[in-house]
Write an enzyme that holds these catalytic residues in place. Structure first.
Site, PDB file in Angstrom:
ATOM      1  N   GLU A 127       0.851  -1.401  -0.095  1.00 47.81           N
ATOM      2  CA  GLU A 127       0.066  -0.054   0.212  1.00 47.81           C
ATOM      3  C   GLU A 127       0.917   0.588  -0.268  1.00 47.81           C
ATOM      4  O   GLU A 127       2.292   1.051   0.327  1.00 47.81           O
ATOM      5  CB  GLU A 127      -0.793  -0.007   1.255  1.00 47.81           C
ATOM      6  CG  GLU A 127      -2.646  -1.344   0.699  1.00 47.81           C
ATOM      7  CD  GLU A 127      -3.224  -0.905   2.253  1.00 47.81           C
ATOM      8  OE1 GLU A 127      -2.612  -0.470   3.137  1.00 47.81           O
ATOM      9  OE2 GLU A 127      -4.354  -1.722   1.400  1.00 47.81           O
ATOM     10  N   HIS A 244      -9.035   9.515   2.579  1.00 47.17           N
ATOM     11  CA  HIS A 244      -8.946   8.501   1.507  1.00 47.17           C
ATOM     12  C   HIS A 244      -8.878   9.033   0.907  1.00 47.17           C
ATOM     13  O   HIS A 244      -9.736   9.233   0.046  1.00 47.17           O
ATOM     14  CB  HIS A 244      -9.502   6.514   2.674  1.00 47.17           C
ATOM     15  CG  HIS A 244      -9.132   5.763   1.929  1.00 47.17           C
ATOM     16  ND1 HIS A 244      -9.363   5.948   0.995  1.00 47.17           N
ATOM     17  CD2 HIS A 244      -8.379   4.700   1.917  1.00 47.17           C
ATOM     18  CE1 HIS A 244      -8.300   4.347   0.398  1.00 47.17           C
ATOM     19  NE2 HIS A 244      -7.919   4.279   1.501  1.00 47.17           N
ATOM     20  N   ARG A 290      -1.363   8.425   1.355  1.00 45.31           N
ATOM     21  CA  ARG A 290      -2.726   8.563   1.093  1.00 45.31           C
ATOM     22  C   ARG A 290      -2.841  10.170   1.043  1.00 45.31           C
ATOM     23  O   ARG A 290      -3.562  11.210   0.599  1.00 45.31           O
ATOM     24  CB  ARG A 290      -3.310   7.877   1.697  1.00 45.31           C
ATOM     25  CG  ARG A 290      -3.403   8.080   3.690  1.00 45.31           C
ATOM     26  CD  ARG A 290      -4.495   7.083   3.615  1.00 45.31           C
ATOM     27  NE  ARG A 290      -4.402   5.931   2.855  1.00 45.31           N
ATOM     28  CZ  ARG A 290      -4.925   4.662   4.299  1.00 45.31           C
ATOM     29  NH1 ARG A 290      -5.797   4.889   4.829  1.00 45.31           N
ATOM     30  NH2 ARG A 290      -4.622   3.663   3.401  1.00 45.31           N
ATOM     31  N   HIS A 351     -11.260   9.738   6.904  1.00 44.34           N
ATOM     32  CA  HIS A 351     -11.680   8.275   6.955  1.00 44.34           C
ATOM     33  C   HIS A 351     -10.827   8.601   8.547  1.00 44.34           C
ATOM     34  O   HIS A 351     -11.067   6.715   8.902  1.00 44.34           O
ATOM     35  CB  HIS A 351     -10.408   7.532   5.401  1.00 44.34           C
ATOM     36  CG  HIS A 351      -9.452   6.612   5.716  1.00 44.34           C
ATOM     37  ND1 HIS A 351     -10.935   5.508   5.808  1.00 44.34           N
ATOM     38  CD2 HIS A 351      -9.021   6.202   5.395  1.00 44.34           C
ATOM     39  CE1 HIS A 351     -10.246   4.233   5.733  1.00 44.34           C
ATOM     40  NE2 HIS A 351      -9.096   3.957   5.950  1.00 44.34           N
ATOM     41  N   ARG A 386      -1.092   8.906   9.030  1.00 42.36           N
ATOM     42  CA  ARG A 386      -1.071   7.504   9.149  1.00 42.36           C
ATOM     43  C   ARG A 386      -0.305   6.776   8.470  1.00 42.36           C
ATOM     44  O   ARG A 386      -1.352   6.697   7.148  1.00 42.36           O
ATOM     45  CB  ARG A 386      -2.651   7.191   9.798  1.00 42.36           C
ATOM     46  CG  ARG A 386      -2.060   5.020  10.382  1.00 42.36           C
ATOM     47  CD  ARG A 386      -3.388   5.212  10.732  1.00 42.36           C
ATOM     48  NE  ARG A 386      -4.402   5.372   9.603  1.00 42.36           N
ATOM     49  CZ  ARG A 386      -5.389   4.025   9.086  1.00 42.36           C
ATOM     50  NH1 ARG A 386      -4.529   2.976   8.449  1.00 42.36           N
ATOM     51  NH2 ARG A 386      -6.008   4.980   7.936  1.00 42.36           N
TER      52      ARG A 386
HETATM   53  C1  SIN Z   1      -7.415   0.983   3.003  1.00 45.51           C
HETATM   54  O1  SIN Z   1      -8.081  -0.763   2.515  1.00 45.51           O
HETATM   55  O2  SIN Z   1      -7.404   1.143   2.057  1.00 45.51           O
HETATM   56  C2  SIN Z   1      -7.619   1.511   4.252  1.00 45.51           C
HETATM   57  C3  SIN Z   1      -6.468   0.927   4.581  1.00 45.51           C
HETATM   58  C4  SIN Z   1      -6.367   1.912   5.997  1.00 45.51           C
HETATM   59  O3  SIN Z   1      -6.734   2.732   5.715  1.00 45.51           O
HETATM   60  O4  SIN Z   1      -5.725   1.289   7.021  1.00 45.51           O
END
Ligand code: SIN
Length: 536
Positions: A127, A244, A290, A351, A386
């Site tokens: 990610e 998000h 993000r 988020h 985060r």
């Molecule tokens: C996601 O699945 O994109 C969310 C994961 C997260 O917020 O850590």
């Protein structure tokens, strides 16, 4: 903002309970705390809804833990510190990344079915912001549901844990910054309960519902933060709200999260002309942290005059897409979209809250006998932003720690709450008030003024409006969850905007158009508030 209690209640007239430890909440943090505390204490887990209704249950992405070959806690630490933009507490992050793998192995031993490459090897995904494939997932993209189910089973089997569902935490029982337990409202029966305990753990999650567009379920109304603030606890970094980048944006559809893991597997972000644009904003492209992806999408929407951008995996193997993202595929199908072929309309939404009730490494707040962990708390692991998939790990590690500390207090005798009655500071009255209307207006106001990009003028006007609403919203003694939630949402909204106004710089998830750069000389520090700042 200096109210200490919301309701006038004669405590001699309401039923009482007295477990050793109260845990308030229902997600991974609450369950981890309850299981740890229950080793030698009686635990009452109190939740306003049911065990399923938490951010944990809806988590898609997964749990970040340095368990893959070639990965290390040191590398996870570095990535977390970079994402946190200078405001992480390195000792707290070290605890997270070194204890995290043990807690995850425990989850596996308790039956959480994390996906595997084969019998021996776990499957890891990538990610944004992670330098290594280290995100564990279960049943493709139904990770939260799988974790919550295995944990809930442990809870219901445990002889020392009782669960009180549908009970709303109205306030903590507190005096002179010592916590003695809580006041609960039985949501279905309408009765109040006094619950005294030797230790109380807050694990109530964040404030997502304070924003109009949010990935969080309806229950995330900032209750834990608001009750702690009224009890005198210090709140930290409330301006750091994470957006998000990719939430489904379709008229009438739920603001459904399309996991960051979709970009981790190679998805492209496209603008309204079908062009990839992320590299124009950051060389890491779709896999930048993000906050950067969310801001880039916002900038691209403004540049092109569009209401959303698109996510596309049409270039990936459809079998891989279906195997990894069955929940997302199923949900999109309901709206006539095929994840394997179609461009999915997305935009950023609120988020996660990095700030919250200030705690130390032992999850202790500055109110005696009150602990907080997970999203409701701010212990320095997330800093200004985060890192993706660190939140379930946070819940496991610091929820466990809170439970261990709480059970330590359970060995001592029960302190008695010295008051026979609790009371709001001023006389209350019943006024005609459309709670739903104020709630909707509050969500719009916060989204407009404390969204992805902020400025002093808009926030000052918003704060004046919130302070004005406070006069009459706090004039009422609500005995309904909706009314009590509104009061909590109002308190959280005021704290977010006060923090965002105070921090005159841009850092991590907090972006000010009037102070566009970070300012380490003045602001490489936390912003804190407590109730006493508003007295007099
Ligand atoms: C996601 O699945 O994109 C969310 C994961 C997260 O917020 O850590």
């Amino acid at each position: 903002m200096n109210e200490q209690y919301l309701l006038d209640l004669d405590l001699r007239r309401i039923p009482a309970l007295a477990p050793d430890v109260i845990v308030i909440g229902s997600g991974i943090t609450a369950i981890s705390a309850a299981l740890a505390a229950a080793e030698n204490a009686s635990v009452l887990l109190v939740t306003k809804s049911n065990l399923q209704e938490s951010n944990t249950y809806y988590a898609q992405g997964g749990v970040a833990a340095a368990l893959a070959p070639g990965d290390s806690p040191e590398s996870h630490l570095r990535d977390t510190l970079v994402a946190g933009a200078g405001l992480c507490d390195e000792t707290a992050v070290r605890k997270l990344v070194t204890e995290g793998p043990t807690r995850v192995r425990e989850l596996i031993a308790w039956g959480t079915p994390f996906d595997r490459e084969d019998k021996e090897h776990l499957s890891f995904t990538l990610e944004g912001g992670h330098g290594h494939r280290r995100i564990l997932h279960a049943n493709g993209d139904a990770t939260g549901q799988a974790i919550e189910s295995s944990l809930a089973k442990k809870i219901f089997e445990h002889p020392n844990i009782s669960v009180l569902e549908n009970h709303f935490a109205v306030d903590l029982l507190h005096k002179d910054r010592v916590c003695y337990g809580m006041l609960a409202l039985d949501v279905k029966g309408g009765r109040f309960l006094k619950i005294e305990a030797k230790a109380t753990v807050l694990a109530t999650g964040g404030i997502g519902q304070v924003y109009r567009e949010s990935t969080n379920p309806e229950v995330t109304t900032g209750d834990g933060m608001a009750v702690a603030f009224r009890a005198g606890a210090t709140m930290q970094d409330m301006e750091f709200v994470q957006f998000h980048p990719t939430v489904l944006y379709l008229a009438g559809a739920k603001r459904f999260l399309v996991s960051e893991a979709v970009r981790g597997e190679g998805a492209h972000l496209l603008n309204s002309k079908g062009e990839r644009f992320m590299k124009n904003y950051d060389e890491r492209g779709e896999l930048a942290p993000r906050d950067i992806v969310a801001r880039s999408i916002y900038a691209e929407m403004l540049r092109t005059g569009a209401t959303n951008v698109f996510l596309s995996v049409a270039h990936l193997d459809p079998n891989l897409v279906l195997e990894r993202f069955p929940t997302i595929h199923k949900t999109l199908k309901q709206y006539g979209l095929d994840l394997t072929k179609d461009k999915i309309p997305v935009r950023p939404a609120c988020h996660y809250m990095m700030g919250g009730v200030c705690t130390d490494l032992l999850a202790q707040t500055d109110v005696e006998r009150l602990f907080a962990a997970g999203e409701v708390a701010s212990c320095g692991i997330h800093g200004a932003n985060r890192l993706a998939s660190n939140s379930l790990l946070d819940g496991l590690v610091f929820g466990h720690e809170a439970g261990v500390q709480a059970r330590g207090l359970a060995e001592h005798s029960q302190p008695t709450f010295p008051e026979k009655r609790v009371k709001p500071m001023r006389d209350k009255e019943t006024i005609p008030l459309d709670v739903d209307d104020v709630r909707a207006s509050l969500k719009s106001l916060v989204s407009r003024s404390a969204g992805i990009v902020r400025d002093a003028e808009t926030m000052t006007n918003a704060l004046q409006m919130l302070d004005f609403w406070q006069k009459y919203v706090y004039a009422e003694e609500f005995q309904t969850v909706k009314g009590l939630e509104l009061q909590n949402m109002l308190a959280c909204a005021q704290l977010v905007i006060r923090g965002a106004l105070k921090r005159e710089e841009s850092r991590g998830a907090h972006q000010r158009s009037d102070f566009p750069q970070p300012n380490d000389a003045n602001w490489k520090k936390h912003v804190t508030f407590n109730r006493r700042d508003f007295e007099g």
